[in-house]
Motif scaffolding. Structure first.
Motif, PDB file in Angstrom:
ATOM      1  N   ILE A   2       0.862  -1.185   0.000  1.00  0.00           N
ATOM      2  CA  ILE A   2       0.000   0.000   0.000  1.00  0.00           C
ATOM      3  C   ILE A   2       0.898   1.234   0.000  1.00  0.00           C
ATOM      4  CG2 ILE A   2      -1.737   1.292   1.284  1.00  0.00           C
ATOM      5  CD1 ILE A   2      -2.532  -1.446   2.570  1.00  0.00           C
ATOM      6  N   ILE A   3       0.651   2.138  -0.920  1.00  0.00           N
ATOM      7  CA  ILE A   3       1.389   3.409  -0.974  1.00  0.00           C
ATOM      8  C   ILE A   3       0.359   4.517  -1.028  1.00  0.00           C
ATOM      9  CG2 ILE A   3       2.976   4.834  -2.321  1.00  0.00           C
ATOM     10  CD1 ILE A   3       4.288   2.264  -3.295  1.00  0.00           C
ATOM     11  N   THR A   4       0.455   5.454  -0.072  1.00  0.00           N
ATOM     12  CA  THR A   4      -0.544   6.512  -0.003  1.00  0.00           C
ATOM     13  C   THR A   4       0.067   7.839   0.446  1.00  0.00           C
ATOM     14  OG1 THR A   4      -2.678   7.141   0.949  1.00  0.00           O
ATOM     15  CG2 THR A   4      -1.211   5.878   2.356  1.00  0.00           C
ATOM     16  N   THR A   5      -0.553   8.920   0.019  1.00  0.00           N
ATOM     17  CA  THR A   5      -0.107  10.240   0.447  1.00  0.00           C
ATOM     18  C   THR A   5      -0.682  10.604   1.813  1.00  0.00           C
ATOM     19  OG1 THR A   5      -1.951  11.289  -0.718  1.00  0.00           O
ATOM     20  CG2 THR A   5       0.148  11.089  -1.918  1.00  0.00           C
ATOM     21  N   THR A   6      -1.651   9.853   2.281  1.00  0.00           N
ATOM     22  CA  THR A   6      -2.256  10.138   3.585  1.00  0.00           C
ATOM     23  C   THR A   6      -1.392   9.573   4.702  1.00  0.00           C
ATOM     24  OG1 THR A   6      -3.594   8.117   3.575  1.00  0.00           O
ATOM     25  CG2 THR A   6      -4.576  10.099   2.592  1.00  0.00           C
ATOM     26  N   SER A   7      -1.578  10.088   5.914  1.00  0.00           N
ATOM     27  CA  SER A   7      -0.777   9.618   7.043  1.00  0.00           C
ATOM     28  C   SER A   7      -1.432   8.454   7.787  1.00  0.00           C
ATOM     29  CB  SER A   7      -0.520  10.773   8.013  1.00  0.00           C
ATOM     30  OG  SER A   7      -1.744  11.298   8.472  1.00  0.00           O
ATOM     31  N   LEU A  18       8.857   2.160  10.476  1.00  0.00           N
ATOM     32  CA  LEU A  18      10.196   1.681  10.134  1.00  0.00           C
ATOM     33  C   LEU A  18      11.117   2.770   9.592  1.00  0.00           C
ATOM     34  CD1 LEU A  18       9.075  -1.661   8.466  1.00  0.00           C
ATOM     35  CD2 LEU A  18       9.889  -1.304  10.806  1.00  0.00           C
ATOM     36  N   GLY A  19      10.640   3.987   9.540  1.00  0.00           N
ATOM     37  CA  GLY A  19      11.492   5.105   9.117  1.00  0.00           C
ATOM     38  C   GLY A  19      11.185   5.608   7.721  1.00  0.00           C
ATOM     39  N   ILE A  20      11.902   6.657   7.363  1.00  0.00           N
ATOM     40  CA  ILE A  20      11.722   7.324   6.073  1.00  0.00           C
ATOM     41  C   ILE A  20      12.368   6.497   4.965  1.00  0.00           C
ATOM     42  CG2 ILE A  20      12.315   9.376   4.712  1.00  0.00           C
ATOM     43  CD1 ILE A  20      12.251  10.933   7.383  1.00  0.00           C
ATOM     44  N   VAL A  21      11.663   6.378   3.855  1.00  0.00           N
ATOM     45  CA  VAL A  21      12.201   5.720   2.656  1.00  0.00           C
ATOM     46  C   VAL A  21      12.100   6.708   1.497  1.00  0.00           C
ATOM     47  CG1 VAL A  21      11.805   3.334   3.355  1.00  0.00           C
ATOM     48  CG2 VAL A  21       9.960   4.608   2.281  1.00  0.00           C
ATOM     49  N   THR A  22      13.012   6.582   0.535  1.00  0.00           N
ATOM     50  CA  THR A  22      13.051   7.526  -0.578  1.00  0.00           C
ATOM     51  C   THR A  22      13.280   6.809  -1.899  1.00  0.00           C
ATOM     52  OG1 THR A  22      15.441   7.850  -0.368  1.00  0.00           O
ATOM     53  CG2 THR A  22      14.028   9.355   0.881  1.00  0.00           C
ATOM     54  N   GLY A  79       2.182   8.833   3.977  1.00  0.00           N
ATOM     55  CA  GLY A  79       2.699  10.197   3.927  1.00  0.00           C
ATOM     56  C   GLY A  79       3.616  10.448   2.745  1.00  0.00           C
ATOM     57  N   VAL A  80       3.343   9.811   1.620  1.00  0.00           N
ATOM     58  CA  VAL A  80       4.215   9.921   0.450  1.00  0.00           C
ATOM     59  C   VAL A  80       4.142  11.318  -0.154  1.00  0.00           C
ATOM     60  CG1 VAL A  80       4.618   9.068  -1.897  1.00  0.00           C
ATOM     61  CG2 VAL A  80       4.102   7.467  -0.056  1.00  0.00           C
ATOM     62  N   SER A 100       9.341  10.404  -1.208  1.00  0.00           N
ATOM     63  CA  SER A 100       9.683  10.057   0.171  1.00  0.00           C
ATOM     64  C   SER A 100       8.399   9.741   0.921  1.00  0.00           C
ATOM     65  CB  SER A 100      10.439  11.192   0.857  1.00  0.00           C
ATOM     66  OG  SER A 100       9.622  12.357   0.927  1.00  0.00           O
ATOM     67  N   GLY A 101       8.539   8.914   1.926  1.00  0.00           N
ATOM     68  CA  GLY A 101       7.406   8.539   2.750  1.00  0.00           C
ATOM     69  C   GLY A 101       7.897   7.773   3.966  1.00  0.00           C
ATOM     70  N   THR A 102       6.974   7.322   4.777  1.00  0.00           N
ATOM     71  CA  THR A 102       7.319   6.569   5.985  1.00  0.00           C
ATOM     72  C   THR A 102       6.912   5.108   5.789  1.00  0.00           C
ATOM     73  OG1 THR A 102       6.942   8.522   7.344  1.00  0.00           O
ATOM     74  CG2 THR A 102       6.965   6.396   8.471  1.00  0.00           C
ATOM     75  N   ALA A 103       7.899   4.239   5.899  1.00  0.00           N
ATOM     76  CA  ALA A 103       7.648   2.800   5.780  1.00  0.00           C
ATOM     77  C   ALA A 103       6.997   2.322   7.076  1.00  0.00           C
ATOM     78  CB  ALA A 103       8.951   2.052   5.538  1.00  0.00           C
ATOM     79  N   VAL A 104       5.920   1.541   6.943  1.00  0.00           N
ATOM     80  CA  VAL A 104       5.195   1.051   8.109  1.00  0.00           C
ATOM     81  C   VAL A 104       4.775  -0.397   7.907  1.00  0.00           C
ATOM     82  CG1 VAL A 104       4.308   3.342   8.753  1.00  0.00           C
ATOM     83  CG2 VAL A 104       2.963   1.869   7.254  1.00  0.00           C
ATOM     84  N   VAL A 105       4.454  -1.035   9.025  1.00  0.00           N
ATOM     85  CA  VAL A 105       3.822  -2.355   9.000  1.00  0.00           C
ATOM     86  C   VAL A 105       2.402  -2.144   9.484  1.00  0.00           C
ATOM     87  CG1 VAL A 105       3.816  -4.689   9.962  1.00  0.00           C
ATOM     88  CG2 VAL A 105       5.990  -3.544   9.460  1.00  0.00           C
TER      89      VAL A 105
END
Length: 107
Positions: A2-7, A18-22, A79-80, A100-105
């Motif tokens: 899942i990739i989304t611009t929402t938080s 899991l931190g910022i990914v780019t 948060g992409v 850029s965004g925040t990787a999450v589980v």
């Protein structure tokens, strides 16, 4: 993934951050494309050549970001942000797209 611009993700719970990914992509647009895009800018209309190159760069940057997230064990990126830049060189211009965004589980 899942990739989304929402938080937040409706119907999903974020279990771990899991931190910022780019991801980055820089693609050159050749002299002929630059020339014809310049003419279109003067007479109006859209530049199909630039739109195609921009689409390629965006896809590459998103894929790189997704790959980095997967390597960290994420199943989503929230948060992409997607940024676009044009870099002028002596031989024309280059298109740069960064994501850029925040990787999450999520559960």
């Amino acid at each position: 993934m899942i990739i989304t611009t929402t938080s937040v993700l409706p119907d999903h719970r974020i279990d771990e951050y899991l931190g910022i990914v780019t991801g980055e992509a820089i693609l050159g647009a050749n002299v002929f494309k630059d020339f014809f895009a310049g003419i279109r800018d003067i007479v109006g209309g859209r530049s199909g050549a630039y739109e195609r190159e921009l689409g390629k760069a965006r896809k590459i940057a998103l894929q790189e970001m997704e790959r980095e997230a997967a390597e960290r064990g994420a199943n989503a990126v929230v948060g992409v942000d997607i940024d676009y830049e044009t870099i002028q060189t002596g031989n024309g211009s280059m298109l740069m797209v960064t994501t850029s965004g925040t990787a999450v589980v999520v559960g």
